[in-house]
Design a protein around this motif. Structure first.
Motif, PDB file in Angstrom:
ATOM      1  N   GLY A   1       0.806  -1.214   0.000  1.00 27.71           N
ATOM      2  CA  GLY A   1       0.000   0.000   0.000  1.00 27.71           C
ATOM      3  C   GLY A   1       0.834   1.256   0.000  1.00 27.71           C
ATOM      4  O   GLY A   1       0.408   2.290   0.549  1.00 27.71           O
ATOM      5  N   GLY A   2       2.056   1.182  -0.556  1.00 22.79           N
ATOM      6  CA  GLY A   2       2.932   2.339  -0.611  1.00 22.79           C
ATOM      7  C   GLY A   2       3.704   2.580   0.664  1.00 22.79           C
ATOM      8  O   GLY A   2       4.392   3.605   0.787  1.00 22.79           O
ATOM      9  N   ARG A   3       3.617   1.667   1.659  1.00 20.14           N
ATOM     10  CA  ARG A   3       4.302   1.855   2.942  1.00 20.14           C
ATOM     11  C   ARG A   3       5.250   0.673   3.178  1.00 20.14           C
ATOM     12  O   ARG A   3       4.965  -0.456   2.798  1.00 20.14           O
ATOM     13  N   TYR A   4       6.382   0.967   3.846  1.00 13.82           N
ATOM     14  CA  TYR A   4       7.401  -0.044   4.094  1.00 13.82           C
ATOM     15  C   TYR A   4       6.951  -0.968   5.234  1.00 13.82           C
ATOM     16  O   TYR A   4       6.454  -0.517   6.272  1.00 13.82           O
ATOM     17  N   VAL A   5       7.141  -2.285   5.083  1.00 21.25           N
ATOM     18  CA  VAL A   5       6.748  -3.282   6.081  1.00 21.25           C
ATOM     19  C   VAL A   5       7.846  -4.331   6.191  1.00 21.25           C
ATOM     20  O   VAL A   5       8.704  -4.461   5.310  1.00 21.25           O
TER      21      VAL A   5
ATOM     22  N   ASN B   1       5.903  -4.042  17.677  1.00 21.02           N
ATOM     23  CA  ASN B   1       5.039  -2.894  17.910  1.00 21.02           C
ATOM     24  C   ASN B   1       4.769  -2.205  16.566  1.00 21.02           C
ATOM     25  O   ASN B   1       5.655  -1.563  16.005  1.00 21.02           O
ATOM     26  N   GLY B   2       3.551  -2.418  16.075  1.00 23.15           N
ATOM     27  CA  GLY B   2       3.237  -1.807  14.780  1.00 23.15           C
ATOM     28  C   GLY B   2       1.866  -2.246  14.269  1.00 23.15           C
ATOM     29  O   GLY B   2       1.087  -2.886  14.986  1.00 23.15           O
ATOM     30  N   ARG B   3       1.602  -1.919  13.047  1.00 22.00           N
ATOM     31  CA  ARG B   3       0.287  -2.189  12.451  1.00 22.00           C
ATOM     32  C   ARG B   3       0.416  -3.223  11.333  1.00 22.00           C
ATOM     33  O   ARG B   3       1.295  -3.124  10.475  1.00 22.00           O
TER      34      ARG B   3
ATOM     35  N   GLN C   1       5.946   0.735  14.341  1.00 24.59           N
ATOM     36  CA  GLN C   1       5.475   2.007  14.860  1.00 24.59           C
ATOM     37  C   GLN C   1       6.544   3.089  14.730  1.00 24.59           C
ATOM     38  O   GLN C   1       6.239   4.268  14.532  1.00 24.59           O
ATOM     39  N   GLU C   2       7.799   2.703  14.749  1.00 21.50           N
ATOM     40  CA  GLU C   2       8.898   3.647  14.723  1.00 21.50           C
ATOM     41  C   GLU C   2       9.022   4.380  13.386  1.00 21.50           C
ATOM     42  O   GLU C   2       9.646   5.447  13.321  1.00 21.50           O
ATOM     43  N   VAL C   3       8.440   3.778  12.307  1.00 28.69           N
ATOM     44  CA  VAL C   3       8.565   4.433  10.998  1.00 28.69           C
ATOM     45  C   VAL C   3       7.226   4.960  10.505  1.00 28.69           C
ATOM     46  O   VAL C   3       7.141   5.543   9.415  1.00 28.69           O
TER      47      VAL C   3
END
Length: 680
Positions: free
Chosen positions: A188-192, A204-206, A222-224
């Protein structure tokens, strides 16, 4: 009203062949719109242009025609406010560069092809537009230097991406044991990062996605997350700036729309001309001259679809004669002559080079009409004859001195006597309109008519009587035979039928001396005899079946040989028999068509009955004296010929008419008119 019979003469098929040599949509469009021209200067220019292109093509020159790939879409969207993509603009750039190459090439060929090189002078390279597209777009993407704002935004994006990479690498180092693999992905255009399903809650994140198997969960740490939000804002700003640049370039293209469209038209013109040249090279096409006098003279002509099999055609029409009557056997090539002549004329008037010898020349026709083939229409209950006559009615309405009419088997499919009369009347009307006409026929009477009438000429398709093979060679000035009996024998017709046919023909020839008229049935078929009801059926059928000729009563026996050398003056029977015939219903006049009852033929009155009641009648080529009681009215002269019609066309030879015309002008020493015995 139809002016050109394009489908009948296979013109559309030629255009389909021509389309195969075009390389652009603009060139194909020109070919699809191609039609015969009627203005002499335009035709000459088109022929000369094609000849120049053929000369270049023949030297192996590779013409750098611009590619129109992608440019068609751009042109279609001009003026709509459409925001062109990077690919659209690169297509424009490529097209403009190609136009420059074509212009340079054609200028260098100015001496060899000055006519077609002129078009290139109008090609616009638009260097300013090319420069701006090159500055803003590199390798299909918008360059950083396209605008200062875009350059700043992209630098910020690069910084944020670097910070995201550092932080995500730190997260992956801490959770290396629970990662499915040590790879950074984008969802979705976001780094994972890919985490094993059983341990994803330890990060810790989504969760943004998971694998198809469900064993891997993709987590955005969560940090990014905050940095990724900042990146999205910068990317949106980048997209807005890119849109501004594309809009700016689209505006430049819009301002040059007229020149772009003109360049495309010129490219299509060159594609069209060189397609004609390539086709000409394939068929052996040559440039021809256009006639100033309406005369067509072709030498070594071939139909473009029959290049390997057709015997070259030599013929002329439009000078000494404007109507050509073509005779000869079936399958002898008569129809091919019509189609070849008509199609080549259409091609010439379309600016095409045609397969003929270079010394050929063509007339320019305002209309070319063809009545060829089986026009039978079952839905309209039209026979071939009816369809042909319907077409001729329309053609006669518009035919004139610049019309070419091609008719295959004129007035076939109807009563021969009426068909002949109708054929002559139709051809005379075309002649009155000074129309150029070529017609094929099996009517021998039309051959005789053509040999006598001014402005008419015979031609025949040559036939080898020994091998019974058509030679497909046209000879002008002579009429041909149908060779029907010989062909029937070759095709396996039984000997008895062939022998009987030859017998009938021989009796016919002895009756009129030419073999071209109606049959003398009283010499061929035994006359019927009255008989009692008890015996008539069986005896009459037996006599005919056995071929026995029953004797005629002595009072009706024919004297002489029946070949025109009979014992009495008219050579057609006794005076007693003549007196028994009914009295004609009116006086016979010169030019009247009459039925000669004793031989069943139609003749024309040359001299009305004299004080003894003897009239001079022309039957086919022979003039005979005959008692008026043996004649029946058929058609009045006024219904056969227009007012002030020169009947010498029918009764006198073409040579004698020319001599008489010359004698009326001046005295010519030694010039005489010879007449056969019996002629006044």
């Amino acid at each position: 009203m139809e002016t050109f019979s394009l489908s009948t003469l296979e013109y559309e098929s030629i255009k389909q062949d021509l389309l195969g040599y075009a390389v652009s949509y603009a060139g194909r469009k020109r070919i699809e719109e191609l039609a015969p021209m009627v203005e002499k200067r335009g035709i000459e220019r088109a022929i000369a242009e094609t000849a120049e292109a053929l000369a270049l093509y023949g030297k192996g020159a590779s013409v750098p025609l611009p590619s129109l790939e992608g440019i068609e879409l751009v042109v279609s969207l001009l003026g709509t406010g459409y925001l062109f993509t990077e690919q659209d603009l690169m297509a424009v750039l490529t097209f403009l560069k190609s136009c420059g190459q074509l212009k340079k090439y054609m200028v260098s060929k100015g001496e060899m092809a000055w006519r077609i090189s002129i078009y290139a002078t109008d090609l616009q390279e638009l260097p300013a537009l090319q420069q701006e597209i090159l500055r803003c777009i590199r390798f299909g993407v918008i360059a950083d230097e396209a605008s200062r704002e875009l350059e700043k935004t992209r630098k910020k994006i690069a910084v944020v991406k670097e910070r995201i990479q550092k932080r995500i690498q730190s997260v992956m180092a801490r959770h290396a044991a629970i990662l499915q693999e040590n790879i950074v992905s984008v969802r979705g255009g976001r780094y994972v990062i890919p985490v094993k399903k059983d341990y994803y809650k330890q990060v810790n994140g989504r969760m943004l996605d998971q694998s198809t198997s469900g064993q891997t969960v993709f987590i955005e740490p969560q940090e990014v997350a905050a940095l990724q939000g900042e990146l999205e804002l910068l990317q949106a700003e980048e997209a807005r700036e890119e849109a501004k640049i594309l809009g700016y370039l689209a505006g430049l293209v819009e301002r040059e729309a007229a020149d772009l469209i003109r360049n495309i038209e010129i490219t299509g013109t060159y594609d069209f001309i060189f397609a004609k040249a390539k086709y000409a090279a394939t068929i052996g096409g040559a440039a021809v001259q256009l006639s100033e006098t309406g005369e067509t003279v072709i030498r070594g002509a071939k139909h473009p679809k029959l290049l390997q099999t057709m015997v070259p055609l030599d013929m002329a029409i439009g000078a000494d004669y404007r109507t050509l009557i073509i005779t000869g056997p079936n399958t002898g090539g008569k129809t091919v002559v019509l189609k070849t002549f008509g199609l080549l004329s259409l091609m010439v008037q379309s600016g095409l080079l045609v397969p003929v010898s270079p010394n050929s020349r063509f007339a320019v026709y305002q209309g070319i009409r063809a009545v060829i083939g089986d026009g039978q229409n079952l839905e309209q209950s039209l026979s071939t004859f009816s369809a042909q006559i319907g077409a001729l009615v329309q053609i006669l309405q518009t035919a004139g001195p610049t019309t070419l009419v091609l008719i295959d088997e004129l007035a076939a499919g109807t009563d021969p006597g009426e068909g002949i009369a109708l054929s002559i009347a139709v051809l005379e009307e075309f002649a009155r309109k000074n129309t150029t006409v070529m017609v094929t026929t099996h009517f021998n009477e039309l051959k005789t008519f053509a040999s006598r009438a001014e402005g008419f000429e015979n031609a025949r398709m040559e036939f080898d009587a020994e091998t019974l093979r058509p030679l497909y060679r046209l000879t002008i000035g002579q009429s041909g035979r149908s060779y029907a009996i010989e062909i029937a024998r070759k095709l396996g017709m039984s000997g008895g039928i062939i022998e009987r046919s030859q017998h009938i023909v021989s009796r016919q020839q002895s009756a009129d001396g030419s073999g071209s008229g109606g049959l003398r049935w009283d010499e061929i078929v035994p006359p019927k005899q009255a008989s009692s009801p008890e015996t008539s059926g069986s005896r009459n059928h037996r006599d005919v079946r056995d071929g026995k000729r029953r004797p005629q009563a002595s009072g009706t026996e024919r004297q002489g040989s029946g070949d025109g050398a009979a014992a009495n003056e008219d050579g057609l029977g006794s005076d007693e028999e003549a007196s028994a015939l009914p009295q004609p219903s009116r006086k016979f006049e010169v030019g009247d068509a009459v039925l000669v009852t004793s031989i069943g033929k139609i003749g024309i009155v040359v001299e009305p009955p004299d004080f003894r009641g003897m009239a001079l009648v022309q039957v086919q080529k022979q003039k005979i004296k005959i008692n008026h009681k043996r004649l029946k009215p058929y058609l009045k002269s006024e219904s056969l010929y227009p007012e002030d019609y020169d009947l010498d066309i029918i009764f006198d030879s073409k040579e004698n008419r020319k001599k008489r015309k010359l004698m009326n002008k001046r005295h010519v020493e030694g010039l005489v008119i010879l007449k056969k015995p019996g002629e006044d």
